[in-house]
Write a protein that holds these residues in place. Structure first.
Motif, PDB file in Angstrom:
ATOM      1  N   THR A 109       0.839  -1.201   0.000  1.00 19.83           N
ATOM      2  CA  THR A 109       0.000   0.000   0.000  1.00 19.83           C
ATOM      3  C   THR A 109       0.869   1.244   0.000  1.00 19.83           C
ATOM      4  O   THR A 109       0.618   2.187  -0.761  1.00 19.83           O
ATOM      5  N   ILE A 110       1.910   1.259   0.841  1.00 22.44           N
ATOM      6  CA  ILE A 110       2.821   2.408   0.897  1.00 22.44           C
ATOM      7  C   ILE A 110       3.545   2.571  -0.429  1.00 22.44           C
ATOM      8  O   ILE A 110       3.695   3.686  -0.928  1.00 22.44           O
ATOM      9  N   ALA A 111       3.987   1.449  -1.026  1.00 24.19           N
ATOM     10  CA  ALA A 111       4.685   1.511  -2.311  1.00 24.19           C
ATOM     11  C   ALA A 111       3.786   2.060  -3.415  1.00 24.19           C
ATOM     12  O   ALA A 111       4.236   2.813  -4.282  1.00 24.19           O
ATOM     13  N   ARG A 112       2.509   1.704  -3.378  1.00 27.86           N
ATOM     14  CA  ARG A 112       1.576   2.157  -4.414  1.00 27.86           C
ATOM     15  C   ARG A 112       1.093   3.580  -4.172  1.00 27.86           C
ATOM     16  O   ARG A 112       0.739   4.278  -5.109  1.00 27.86           O
ATOM     17  N   HIS A 113       1.051   4.008  -2.909  1.00 25.58           N
ATOM     18  CA  HIS A 113       0.529   5.330  -2.555  1.00 25.58           C
ATOM     19  C   HIS A 113       1.456   6.034  -1.568  1.00 25.58           C
ATOM     20  O   HIS A 113       1.060   6.308  -0.428  1.00 25.58           O
ATOM     21  N   PRO A 114       2.696   6.349  -1.982  1.00 27.84           N
ATOM     22  CA  PRO A 114       3.650   6.924  -1.025  1.00 27.84           C
ATOM     23  C   PRO A 114       3.230   8.304  -0.503  1.00 27.84           C
ATOM     24  O   PRO A 114       3.479   8.613   0.656  1.00 27.84           O
ATOM     25  N   LEU A 115       2.572   9.106  -1.326  1.00 26.31           N
ATOM     26  CA  LEU A 115       2.129  10.417  -0.857  1.00 26.31           C
ATOM     27  C   LEU A 115       1.063  10.271   0.217  1.00 26.31           C
ATOM     28  O   LEU A 115       1.118  10.939   1.246  1.00 26.31           O
ATOM     29  N   LEU A 116       0.130   9.375   0.007  1.00 26.31           N
ATOM     30  CA  LEU A 116      -0.908   9.129   1.007  1.00 26.31           C
ATOM     31  C   LEU A 116      -0.283   8.616   2.302  1.00 26.31           C
ATOM     32  O   LEU A 116      -0.654   9.051   3.398  1.00 26.31           O
ATOM     33  N   ALA A 117       0.701   7.728   2.188  1.00 23.49           N
ATOM     34  CA  ALA A 117       1.390   7.215   3.372  1.00 23.49           C
ATOM     35  C   ALA A 117       2.102   8.346   4.103  1.00 23.49           C
ATOM     36  O   ALA A 117       2.066   8.423   5.338  1.00 23.49           O
ATOM     37  N   GLY A 118       2.725   9.244   3.349  1.00 26.88           N
ATOM     38  CA  GLY A 118       3.400  10.388   3.958  1.00 26.88           C
ATOM     39  C   GLY A 118       2.429  11.313   4.666  1.00 26.88           C
ATOM     40  O   GLY A 118       2.705  11.800   5.770  1.00 26.88           O
ATOM     41  N   ILE A 119       1.289  11.558   4.053  1.00 27.58           N
ATOM     42  CA  ILE A 119       0.263  12.410   4.663  1.00 27.58           C
ATOM     43  C   ILE A 119      -0.251  11.776   5.951  1.00 27.58           C
ATOM     44  O   ILE A 119      -0.370  12.445   6.980  1.00 27.58           O
ATOM     45  N   VAL A 120      -0.539  10.477   5.903  1.00 29.55           N
ATOM     46  CA  VAL A 120      -1.034   9.780   7.093  1.00 29.55           C
ATOM     47  C   VAL A 120       0.019   9.806   8.204  1.00 29.55           C
ATOM     48  O   VAL A 120      -0.296  10.080   9.368  1.00 29.55           O
ATOM     49  N   LEU A 143      -2.873  15.800  -6.538  1.00 31.38           N
ATOM     50  CA  LEU A 143      -3.888  16.844  -6.641  1.00 31.38           C
ATOM     51  C   LEU A 143      -3.315  18.184  -6.204  1.00 31.38           C
ATOM     52  O   LEU A 143      -2.398  18.232  -5.375  1.00 31.38           O
ATOM     53  N   PRO A 144      -3.875  19.282  -6.743  1.00 31.67           N
ATOM     54  CA  PRO A 144      -3.438  20.595  -6.267  1.00 31.67           C
ATOM     55  C   PRO A 144      -3.638  20.690  -4.758  1.00 31.67           C
ATOM     56  O   PRO A 144      -4.608  20.179  -4.211  1.00 31.67           O
ATOM     57  N   GLY A 145      -2.700  21.310  -4.108  1.00 29.61           N
ATOM     58  CA  GLY A 145      -2.792  21.441  -2.659  1.00 29.61           C
ATOM     59  C   GLY A 145      -2.058  20.354  -1.895  1.00 29.61           C
ATOM     60  O   GLY A 145      -1.919  20.445  -0.676  1.00 29.61           O
ATOM     61  N   ALA A 146      -1.570  19.320  -2.595  1.00 28.19           N
ATOM     62  CA  ALA A 146      -0.877  18.222  -1.900  1.00 28.19           C
ATOM     63  C   ALA A 146       0.412  18.702  -1.237  1.00 28.19           C
ATOM     64  O   ALA A 146       0.717  18.305  -0.115  1.00 28.19           O
ATOM     65  N   VAL A 147       1.151  19.573  -1.927  1.00 26.15           N
ATOM     66  CA  VAL A 147       2.394  20.093  -1.356  1.00 26.15           C
ATOM     67  C   VAL A 147       2.077  20.932  -0.123  1.00 26.15           C
ATOM     68  O   VAL A 147       2.740  20.819   0.914  1.00 26.15           O
ATOM     69  N   LEU A 148       1.052  21.761  -0.217  1.00 19.12           N
ATOM     70  CA  LEU A 148       0.650  22.582   0.929  1.00 19.12           C
ATOM     71  C   LEU A 148       0.230  21.699   2.100  1.00 19.12           C
ATOM     72  O   LEU A 148       0.635  21.931   3.238  1.00 19.12           O
ATOM     73  N   LEU A 149      -0.558  20.674   1.827  1.00 17.35           N
ATOM     74  CA  LEU A 149      -1.033  19.785   2.889  1.00 17.35           C
ATOM     75  C   LEU A 149       0.120  19.084   3.590  1.00 17.35           C
ATOM     76  O   LEU A 149       0.209  19.094   4.825  1.00 17.35           O
ATOM     77  N   ILE A 150       1.031  18.491   2.837  1.00 19.42           N
ATOM     78  CA  ILE A 150       2.128  17.753   3.472  1.00 19.42           C
ATOM     79  C   ILE A 150       3.060  18.717   4.201  1.00 19.42           C
ATOM     80  O   ILE A 150       3.592  18.400   5.272  1.00 19.42           O
ATOM     81  N   SER A 151       3.249  19.918   3.660  1.00 14.36           N
ATOM     82  CA  SER A 151       4.097  20.916   4.321  1.00 14.36           C
ATOM     83  C   SER A 151       3.497  21.358   5.643  1.00 14.36           C
ATOM     84  O   SER A 151       4.200  21.463   6.659  1.00 14.36           O
ATOM     85  N   THR A 167       7.719  28.544  10.174  1.00 13.15           N
ATOM     86  CA  THR A 167       9.037  28.467   9.529  1.00 13.15           C
ATOM     87  C   THR A 167       9.243  27.114   8.857  1.00 13.15           C
ATOM     88  O   THR A 167       9.626  27.037   7.687  1.00 13.15           O
ATOM     89  N   HIS A 168       8.971  26.052   9.586  1.00 14.89           N
ATOM     90  CA  HIS A 168       9.161  24.689   9.075  1.00 14.89           C
ATOM     91  C   HIS A 168       8.241  24.422   7.881  1.00 14.89           C
ATOM     92  O   HIS A 168       8.695  23.941   6.831  1.00 14.89           O
ATOM     93  N   ALA A 169       6.970  24.732   8.017  1.00 18.71           N
ATOM     94  CA  ALA A 169       6.005  24.470   6.933  1.00 18.71           C
ATOM     95  C   ALA A 169       6.336  25.280   5.687  1.00 18.71           C
ATOM     96  O   ALA A 169       6.285  24.750   4.570  1.00 18.71           O
ATOM     97  N   LEU A 170       6.686  26.537   5.860  1.00 22.73           N
ATOM     98  CA  LEU A 170       7.014  27.391   4.710  1.00 22.73           C
ATOM     99  C   LEU A 170       8.289  26.909   4.024  1.00 22.73           C
ATOM    100  O   LEU A 170       8.362  26.870   2.795  1.00 22.73           O
ATOM    101  N   TRP A 200       7.414  23.830   2.032  1.00 21.29           N
ATOM    102  CA  TRP A 200       6.603  24.207   0.857  1.00 21.29           C
ATOM    103  C   TRP A 200       7.482  24.789  -0.245  1.00 21.29           C
ATOM    104  O   TRP A 200       7.365  24.410  -1.414  1.00 21.29           O
ATOM    105  N   ILE A 201       8.390  25.698   0.126  1.00 27.90           N
ATOM    106  CA  ILE A 201       9.274  26.328  -0.861  1.00 27.90           C
ATOM    107  C   ILE A 201      10.213  25.298  -1.477  1.00 27.90           C
ATOM    108  O   ILE A 201      10.355  25.220  -2.700  1.00 27.90           O
ATOM    109  N   VAL A 202      10.854  24.493  -0.645  1.00 31.62           N
ATOM    110  CA  VAL A 202      11.853  23.547  -1.140  1.00 31.62           C
ATOM    111  C   VAL A 202      11.214  22.458  -2.005  1.00 31.62           C
ATOM    112  O   VAL A 202      11.761  22.085  -3.048  1.00 31.62           O
ATOM    113  N   ILE A 203      10.056  21.971  -1.606  1.00 31.87           N
ATOM    114  CA  ILE A 203       9.377  20.966  -2.438  1.00 31.87           C
ATOM    115  C   ILE A 203       9.053  21.559  -3.801  1.00 31.87           C
ATOM    116  O   ILE A 203       9.291  20.922  -4.836  1.00 31.87           O
ATOM    117  N   HIS A 204       8.554  22.789  -3.831  1.00 32.79           N
ATOM    118  CA  HIS A 204       8.269  23.434  -5.121  1.00 32.79           C
ATOM    119  C   HIS A 204       9.533  23.637  -5.948  1.00 32.79           C
ATOM    120  O   HIS A 204       9.508  23.458  -7.171  1.00 32.79           O
TER     121      HIS A 204
END
Length: 192
Positions: free
Chosen positions: A6-17, A92-100, A173-176, A179-183
């Motif tokens: 599941t993690i291999a197939r959906h790594p972003l979802l695993a990261g968010i969780v 989806l749009p907003g994924a970077v913001l959400l994980i950040s 500071t951490h979230a911003l 967000w910047i570095v991922i972009h």
């Protein structure tokens, strides 16, 4: 399906969780250790502005590394670029913001709020900051260089939290920063 598949197939979802799970974990640990997180999370426009300004030294450190000719940094950068681009491919749009946001909130509540807060009650602030920074570095260590870099960032965030007494500042500071570095990595291309 196994957790590993599941993690291999959906790594972003695993990261968010995972990042989201750090928030209730921090709250539970704070309750058990009698650390008043709510007293150190002070909402104000000034705290948000300071948190936004405080990202600049972190970005400067990353820029110095990026301008260096260190092979170890170039290898690490290529590894992180590939990981970030793979992680957010088709997101989806907003994924970077959400994980950040989740990383900023969860990691700072846990590392600075709970760990550094608990250690500060037992030892000097300097030791609390240092130990929390090393734990932060270990949690991010995908290489020796990244461990050192993340530990330096952890020291900076720890000092910032100690000086302000406000978790909101380090969360912003951490979230911003994330967000910047991922972009930046999503927009960059591999050299060569």
């Amino acid at each position: 399906m196994s957790l590993r598949k599941t993690i291999a197939r959906h790594p972003l979802l695993a990261g968010i969780v995972f990042q989201a799970a750090l928030i209730p974990l921090a709250i539970i640990l704070a309750g058990l250790l009698e650390i008043p997180l709510h007293e150190t999370l002070i909402w104000s426009v000034e705290a948000v502005a300071l948190g936004a300004l405080a990202v600049l030294p972190m970005l400067a450190l990353l820029s110095v590394l990026a301008m260096s000719h260190w092979d170890s940094y170039r290898e690490l950068s290529a590894q992180v670029r590939e990981f970030v681009q793979r992680l957010f491919r088709g997101a989806l749009p907003g994924a970077v913001l959400l994980i950040s946001l989740l990383a900023g909130v969860g990691e700072e509540l846990l590392v600075r709020g709970v760990l550094q807060g608990w250690l500060s009650e037992r030892w000097s602030p300097a030791w609390a900051i240092l130990i929390a920074a090393v734990v932060f570095g270990l949690a991010h260590s995908i290489s020796r260089l990244y461990f050192v870099f993340a530990t330096l960032i952890g020291l900076y965030l720890g000092v910032l939290y100690h000086l302000t007494g406000n978790l909101l500042v380090v969360i912003v500071t951490h979230a911003l920063y994330d967000w910047i570095v991922i972009h930046l990595y999503l927009r960059s291309r591999s050299p060569g």
